[in-house]
Design an enzyme around this catalytic site. Structure first.
Site, PDB file in Angstrom:
ATOM      1  N   CYS A 119       0.650  -1.259   0.056  1.00  0.00           N
ATOM      2  CA  CYS A 119       0.201   0.018  -0.126  1.00  0.00           C
ATOM      3  C   CYS A 119       0.851   1.418   0.143  1.00  0.00           C
ATOM      4  O   CYS A 119       0.205   2.242  -0.388  1.00  0.00           O
ATOM      5  CB  CYS A 119      -0.999   0.097   1.111  1.00  0.00           C
ATOM      6  SG  CYS A 119      -1.949  -1.500   1.301  1.00  0.00           S
ATOM      7  N   HIS A 248      -3.460   7.564   2.493  1.00  0.00           N
ATOM      8  CA  HIS A 248      -3.691   5.971   1.884  1.00  0.00           C
ATOM      9  C   HIS A 248      -5.290   5.610   2.453  1.00  0.00           C
ATOM     10  O   HIS A 248      -5.319   6.012   3.619  1.00  0.00           O
ATOM     11  CB  HIS A 248      -2.766   5.034   2.509  1.00  0.00           C
ATOM     12  CG  HIS A 248      -3.060   3.647   2.180  1.00  0.00           C
ATOM     13  ND1 HIS A 248      -3.848   3.389   0.928  1.00  0.00           N
ATOM     14  CD2 HIS A 248      -3.113   2.701   3.064  1.00  0.00           C
ATOM     15  CE1 HIS A 248      -3.798   1.919   0.856  1.00  0.00           C
ATOM     16  NE2 HIS A 248      -3.584   1.588   2.388  1.00  0.00           N
ATOM     17  N   ASN A 278      -9.785  -0.117  -0.567  1.00  0.00           N
ATOM     18  CA  ASN A 278      -8.290  -0.171  -0.301  1.00  0.00           C
ATOM     19  C   ASN A 278      -7.837  -0.737  -1.657  1.00  0.00           C
ATOM     20  O   ASN A 278      -7.633  -1.840  -1.830  1.00  0.00           O
ATOM     21  CB  ASN A 278      -7.794  -0.759   0.972  1.00  0.00           C
ATOM     22  CG  ASN A 278      -6.443  -0.617   1.091  1.00  0.00           C
ATOM     23  OD1 ASN A 278      -5.639  -0.273   0.090  1.00  0.00           O
ATOM     24  ND2 ASN A 278      -5.900  -1.134   2.125  1.00  0.00           N
TER      25      ASN A 278
END
Ligand code: ACO
Length: 323
Positions: A119, A248, A278
């Site tokens: 990520c 994020h 996500n």
């Protein structure tokens, strides 16, 4: 001939791409033991975009790249570096970056490679491209974050399958006389594989994300607190010097904790987790492109980009918006 030295890089244009297919929480709740209410309360996610059969990371990456190239007004032949952050490449090799280079017709033999920091991948890729430009080894870099997390998701594991979405985001990073990328800060700590990893299942099944969500959540909040402090301190900034937080998009509660740390109201935070879920390396550039295109981010704004992910890896990028 010595390379022409340039001290800085700046983002010249952004782009993004999402698969057409939207899967709501309600649809997931028909297949696994969960509910729309639980997912929204614990994560802030309402829906995610998922690829269809035959659609791959490089397809999303190319679509995002084409938008970024158009937005920056460059010609694709000017690109002299392609960096793609991804954990879900189409193939083991060639890299997604090489596939993108071929699909976009960039035949100038510039370097192209993938980078894997889950990520945090886009922050790592941006930092890498910024350093290439600062070193005089590139003048126009295509930097992409793209992931098809649905391909490494165990759709029977309700503890994390609700989190993931597919997508891509891209920026064109150009050499400039004035600083656009003010600073990047990268970190990793490899001791936490047991808390978050993806690999072949012990039963020989396919590759799937395994996560101890609660422990990862606590680690992420603490670590992002630290990276905010580090970024402000090392660059001599105060909290109110930041115009936009572009975090994020893992969980709205993690994003809210970072905003609180910055003393920022949520209307100065770019949030897409509700619609995109996500998307791993794509999440930060997707959020950035969203706020650039809807006109929230304006010339002269100072942006703090941050991410945390598997590895563990984490990082930040401080950006002065110049276009
Ligand atoms: N629906 C309903 N109930 C559920 C679900 C679900 N989908 N999933 C878990 N539960 C239950 C659990 O079984 C547990 O029940 P119990 O109390 O009876 O045992 C209860 O809900 C609470 O479970 P927790 O895991 O403690 O829930 P939590 O509030 O921590 O939320 C979540 C889970 C959303 C995964 C959260 O921990 C999270 O977001 N973690 C961080 C994720 C992240 O940021 N990862 C880093 C980036 S990802 C990357 O790099 C690849």
């Amino acid at each position: 001939m010595q390379p022409e030295l340039t001290l800085f890089s700046t983002i010249a244009g952004t782009g993004s791409a999402l698969p057409e297919r939207i899967v709501t929480n309600h649809e997931l709740a028909e297949r696994i033991d969960t509910s729309h209410e639980w997912i929204v309360e614990r994560t802030g996610i309402h829906q995610r975009h998922l690829v269809s059969e035959g659609q791959n990371t490089s397809d999303l990456a190319c679509a995002a790249a084409l938008q970024a190239i158009a937005a920056s007004g460059i010609d694709a032949v000017e690109i002299d570096l392609v960096v793609v952050a991804t954990t879900t490449p189409d193939l083991v090799f060639p890299s997604v970056a090489c596939l993108v280079q071929q699909k976009l017709g960039i035949v100038n033999r510039c370097p192209a490679f993938d980078l894997q920091a889950v990520c945090s991948g886009f922050i790592y890729a941006l930092s890498t491209a910024d350093n290439f430009i600062r070193a005089g080894q590139a003048r126009c870099a295509l930097v992409i974050g793209a992931d098809v997390m649905s391909r490494i998701t165990d759709w029977n594991d309700r503890s994390n399958c609700i989190l993931w979405g597919d997508g891509a985001g891209a920026v064109v990073l150009r050499a400039s006389d004035t600083p656009g990328v003010l600073a990047t800060h990268l970190h990793a700590d490899g001791r936490y594989r047991d808390l978050l990893h993806a690999g072949s299942a012990p039963d020989g099944g396919g590759c799937a994300v395994r996560m101890q969500g609660n422990a990862v959540f606590r680690f992420a909040v603490r670590t992002l607190d630290e990276i905010v402090d580090e970024t402000l301190e090392k660059n001599g900034l105060q909290k109110d010097d930041i115009t936009w937080l572009v975090p994020h998009q893992a969980n709205i509660r993690i994003i809210e904790a970072t905003a609180k740390k910055l003393g920022m109201s949520m209307d100065k935070v770019v949030v897409t987790v509700d619609r995109h879920a996500n998307t791993s390396a794509a999440s930060v550039p997707l959020a950035l492109d969203t706020a650039v295109r809807d006109g929230r981010i304006k010339k002269g704004d100072t942006l703090l980009l941050e991410a945390f992910g598997g590895g563990f890896t984490w990082g930040s990028a401080l950006i002065k918006w110049m276009v």
